[in-house]
Every structure is written in structure tokens, then in C-alpha cells.
Design a protein around this motif. Structure first.
Motif, PDB file in Angstrom:
ATOM      1  N   PHE A  16      36.767  34.837  40.578  1.00 29.29           N
ATOM      2  CA  PHE A  16      37.281  35.772  39.573  1.00 29.29           C
ATOM      3  C   PHE A  16      38.521  36.506  40.074  1.00 29.29           C
ATOM      4  O   PHE A  16      39.469  36.727  39.326  1.00 29.29           O
ATOM      5  N   VAL A  17      38.537  36.880  41.339  1.00 27.51           N
ATOM      6  CA  VAL A  17      39.717  37.536  41.922  1.00 27.51           C
ATOM      7  C   VAL A  17      40.913  36.584  41.848  1.00 27.51           C
ATOM      8  O   VAL A  17      42.026  36.983  41.479  1.00 27.51           O
ATOM      9  N   ALA A  18      40.694  35.320  42.181  1.00 28.32           N
ATOM     10  CA  ALA A  18      41.767  34.323  42.113  1.00 28.32           C
ATOM     11  C   ALA A  18      42.236  34.121  40.677  1.00 28.32           C
ATOM     12  O   ALA A  18      43.446  33.987  40.424  1.00 28.32           O
ATOM     13  N   ALA A  19      41.309  34.109  39.732  1.00 28.54           N
ATOM     14  CA  ALA A  19      41.687  33.956  38.323  1.00 28.54           C
ATOM     15  C   ALA A  19      42.529  35.136  37.851  1.00 28.54           C
ATOM     16  O   ALA A  19      43.516  34.958  37.119  1.00 28.54           O
ATOM     17  N   CYS A  20      42.191  36.336  38.279  1.00 33.21           N
ATOM     18  CA  CYS A  20      42.973  37.523  37.918  1.00 33.21           C
ATOM     19  C   CYS A  20      44.370  37.443  38.520  1.00 33.21           C
ATOM     20  O   CYS A  20      45.361  37.783  37.858  1.00 33.21           O
ATOM     21  N   ALA A  21      44.470  36.985  39.763  1.00 33.07           N
ATOM     22  CA  ALA A  21      45.781  36.823  40.399  1.00 33.07           C
ATOM     23  C   ALA A  21      46.623  35.818  39.625  1.00 33.07           C
ATOM     24  O   ALA A  21      47.834  35.986  39.482  1.00 33.07           O
ATOM     25  N   HIS A  22      45.986  34.798  39.093  1.00 31.27           N
ATOM     26  CA  HIS A  22      46.693  33.803  38.279  1.00 31.27           C
ATOM     27  C   HIS A  22      47.193  34.423  36.966  1.00 31.27           C
ATOM     28  O   HIS A  22      48.357  34.294  36.609  1.00 31.27           O
ATOM     29  N   VAL A  23      46.305  35.116  36.266  1.00 31.76           N
ATOM     30  CA  VAL A  23      46.655  35.709  34.969  1.00 31.76           C
ATOM     31  C   VAL A  23      47.728  36.780  35.113  1.00 31.76           C
ATOM     32  O   VAL A  23      48.690  36.818  34.345  1.00 31.76           O
ATOM     33  N   PHE A  24      47.592  37.640  36.125  1.00 30.19           N
ATOM     34  CA  PHE A  24      48.518  38.761  36.302  1.00 30.19           C
ATOM     35  C   PHE A  24      49.665  38.432  37.258  1.00 30.19           C
ATOM     36  O   PHE A  24      50.451  39.301  37.611  1.00 30.19           O
ATOM     37  N   ARG A  25      49.741  37.171  37.687  1.00 26.51           N
ATOM     38  CA  ARG A  25      50.829  36.673  38.542  1.00 26.51           C
ATOM     39  C   ARG A  25      50.944  37.430  39.874  1.00 26.51           C
ATOM     40  O   ARG A  25      52.038  37.771  40.305  1.00 26.51           O
ATOM     41  N   GLY A  26      49.822  37.701  40.470  1.00 23.63           N
ATOM     42  CA  GLY A  26      49.816  38.355  41.771  1.00 23.63           C
ATOM     43  C   GLY A  26      48.506  39.077  42.001  1.00 23.63           C
ATOM     44  O   GLY A  26      47.681  39.194  41.096  1.00 23.63           O
ATOM     45  N   PRO A  27      48.304  39.561  43.212  1.00 22.97           N
ATOM     46  CA  PRO A  27      47.061  40.282  43.527  1.00 22.97           C
ATOM     47  C   PRO A  27      46.891  41.516  42.649  1.00 22.97           C
ATOM     48  O   PRO A  27      47.870  42.163  42.278  1.00 22.97           O
ATOM     49  N   ARG A  30      43.271  47.421  43.807  1.00 22.06           N
ATOM     50  CA  ARG A  30      41.953  48.058  43.718  1.00 22.06           C
ATOM     51  C   ARG A  30      40.888  47.156  43.075  1.00 22.06           C
ATOM     52  O   ARG A  30      40.060  47.606  42.294  1.00 22.06           O
ATOM     53  N   LEU A  31      40.943  45.880  43.421  1.00 25.22           N
ATOM     54  CA  LEU A  31      39.948  44.900  42.982  1.00 25.22           C
ATOM     55  C   LEU A  31      39.464  44.160  44.221  1.00 25.22           C
ATOM     56  O   LEU A  31      40.264  43.597  44.958  1.00 25.22           O
ATOM     57  N   GLU A  32      38.153  44.188  44.448  1.00 23.36           N
ATOM     58  CA  GLU A  32      37.554  43.474  45.575  1.00 23.36           C
ATOM     59  C   GLU A  32      36.317  42.731  45.102  1.00 23.36           C
ATOM     60  O   GLU A  32      35.731  43.078  44.076  1.00 23.36           O
ATOM     61  N   ALA A  33      35.934  41.719  45.874  1.00 27.39           N
ATOM     62  CA  ALA A  33      34.722  40.959  45.569  1.00 27.39           C
ATOM     63  C   ALA A  33      33.871  40.819  46.827  1.00 27.39           C
ATOM     64  O   ALA A  33      34.398  40.622  47.917  1.00 27.39           O
ATOM     65  N   ILE A  34      32.590  40.926  46.625  1.00 30.79           N
ATOM     66  CA  ILE A  34      31.614  40.611  47.665  1.00 30.79           C
ATOM     67  C   ILE A  34      30.773  39.469  47.118  1.00 30.79           C
ATOM     68  O   ILE A  34      30.085  39.633  46.104  1.00 30.79           O
ATOM     69  N   ASP A  35      30.882  38.323  47.774  1.00 33.69           N
ATOM     70  CA  ASP A  35      30.079  37.165  47.384  1.00 33.69           C
ATOM     71  C   ASP A  35      28.808  37.155  48.219  1.00 33.69           C
ATOM     72  O   ASP A  35      28.868  37.102  49.451  1.00 33.69           O
ATOM     73  N   VAL A  36      27.678  37.218  47.557  1.00 36.04           N
ATOM     74  CA  VAL A  36      26.383  37.316  48.232  1.00 36.04           C
ATOM     75  C   VAL A  36      25.828  35.917  48.495  1.00 36.04           C
ATOM     76  O   VAL A  36      25.681  35.119  47.567  1.00 36.04           O
ATOM     77  N   MET A  96      35.786  40.070  30.109  1.00 41.91           N
ATOM     78  CA  MET A  96      35.305  41.395  30.503  1.00 41.91           C
ATOM     79  C   MET A  96      36.168  41.957  31.624  1.00 41.91           C
ATOM     80  O   MET A  96      36.627  43.104  31.562  1.00 41.91           O
ATOM     81  N   LEU A  97      36.391  41.156  32.644  1.00 42.57           N
ATOM     82  CA  LEU A  97      37.140  41.612  33.800  1.00 42.57           C
ATOM     83  C   LEU A  97      38.599  41.914  33.451  1.00 42.57           C
ATOM     84  O   LEU A  97      39.143  42.938  33.867  1.00 42.57           O
ATOM     85  N   LEU A  98      39.230  41.052  32.677  1.00 40.82           N
ATOM     86  CA  LEU A  98      40.623  41.285  32.286  1.00 40.82           C
ATOM     87  C   LEU A  98      40.753  42.568  31.470  1.00 40.82           C
ATOM     88  O   LEU A  98      41.704  43.338  31.649  1.00 40.82           O
ATOM     89  N   ARG A  99      39.798  42.818  30.593  1.00 39.74           N
ATOM     90  CA  ARG A  99      39.824  44.047  29.794  1.00 39.74           C
ATOM     91  C   ARG A  99      39.634  45.271  30.676  1.00 39.74           C
ATOM     92  O   ARG A  99      40.318  46.276  30.524  1.00 39.74           O
ATOM     93  N   ALA A 100      38.719  45.187  31.638  1.00 41.11           N
ATOM     94  CA  ALA A 100      38.494  46.313  32.559  1.00 41.11           C
ATOM     95  C   ALA A 100      39.766  46.617  33.343  1.00 41.11           C
ATOM     96  O   ALA A 100      40.150  47.791  33.496  1.00 41.11           O
ATOM     97  N   ILE A 101      40.425  45.584  33.835  1.00 39.10           N
ATOM     98  CA  ILE A 101      41.659  45.777  34.594  1.00 39.10           C
ATOM     99  C   ILE A 101      42.742  46.407  33.717  1.00 39.10           C
ATOM    100  O   ILE A 101      43.456  47.311  34.153  1.00 39.10           O
ATOM    101  N   THR A 102      42.835  45.958  32.497  1.00 39.56           N
ATOM    102  CA  THR A 102      43.862  46.453  31.583  1.00 39.56           C
ATOM    103  C   THR A 102      43.704  47.941  31.281  1.00 39.56           C
ATOM    104  O   THR A 102      44.691  48.659  31.143  1.00 39.56           O
ATOM    105  N   TYR A 103      42.470  48.418  31.201  1.00 36.43           N
ATOM    106  CA  TYR A 103      42.214  49.803  30.800  1.00 36.43           C
ATOM    107  C   TYR A 103      41.870  50.729  31.968  1.00 36.43           C
ATOM    108  O   TYR A 103      41.520  51.880  31.754  1.00 36.43           O
TER     109      TYR A 103
END
Length: 135
Positions: A16-27, A30-36, A96-103
Motif C-alpha cells: 500500500f505504501v508503494a501504491a501511494c508513492a505511485h499515485v502521488f509520484r513520490g513518498p 507521515r505514512l508508515e507500514a508495519i507488516d506483521v 480508503m487510504l488515498l482518501r485518508a491521505i488527501t484529507y
């Protein structure tokens, strides 16, 4: 700015972090992921999550998004919820994630509501079948 922590089964969060970097053209700030991992200790995951929340919280709060309610990552969130500081949503989706980032420059409550709205409006049936009589 509201921080966002993805607490998911591996390797979903990093994807999901990689997908956001793709959509927003960069990192995304204040977004982090912990893969369990499947056999990871619950106390270890909670400690990692608390450390991430401390890094992500600039005073605006942190939204923790997990993949499925009842799963190990979501169960780790039971001790993370802190009204006004940390909110938790289960059932991550890219809309969901893209909307959260946007707002996320709004309040934590607004970010939660917008994320939930993004999840609901982002799940639609796509019907591409050609019907008889149509070109």
C-alpha cells in the motif's frame, strides 16, 4: 498533519505504501507500514506500533489502518486506541487510504470519516459486458 500507520499482514502494508508513492509520484509524508509476520509476537508488534505512533504524531493524532478485524494485526490495535490521539479502522482498501491521505490536514475525526467514505464509495461493481443490441 494526521499521521497514518498501516498495521497489516505481511506484505500488504508495504504494498500500500508503494501504491501511494505511485499515485502521488513520490513518498508520502507521515505514512508508515508495519507488516506483521505469521509467527510474530503480539507484544513485539504492539511495541513497534507504539514507536511508530510516537514518530508519526505531530500533535494532530494518528490513524491506524489494519486489514481485517479479528486478525493478529487488528488485535494488536486494542491497546493503541487513544481517543483524540489514535483512531483505528479495520478493512483497508486503496480508495480508503488515498482518501485518508488527501484529507489528513483536517482533524483526526474528519480523516476517519473521509477514509470510511472512501472505502464505501470505492467498492463498486464494474460491468463491462456488451449487451445484445449494443455496439
Amino acid at each position: 498533519m494526521v499521521g497514518i500507520l498501516l498495521l497489516t499482514h505481511a506484505p500488504l502494508g508495504q504494498a500500500f505504501v508503494a501504491a501511494c508513492a505511485h499515485v502521488f509520484r513520490g513518498p508520502t509524508e507521515r505514512l508508515e507500514a508495519i507488516d506483521v509476520a505469521a509467527d510474530q509476537d503480539l507484544a513485539e508488534v504492539q511495541a513497534l506500533a507504539l514507536q511508530a505512533i510516537a514518530r508519526l504524531n505531530d500533535g494532530s493524532g494518528v490513524l491506524v489502518i489494519t486489514d481485517v478485524k479479528g486478525g493478529t494485526p487488528a488485535n494488536c490495535c486494542n491497546k493503541l486506541h487513544d481517543e483524540g490521539r489514535v483512531e483505528v479502522i479495520a478493512g483497508i482498501s486503496l480508495p480508503m487510504l488515498l482518501r485518508a491521505i488527501t484529507y489528513r490536514r483536517d482533524s483526526l475525526d474528519v480523516v476517519v470519516e473521509m477514509a470510511l467514505a472512501g472505502a464505501q464509495s470505492g467498492a463498486v461493481r464494474v460491468d463491462n459486458r456488451i449487451r445484445v443490441g449494443e455496439n
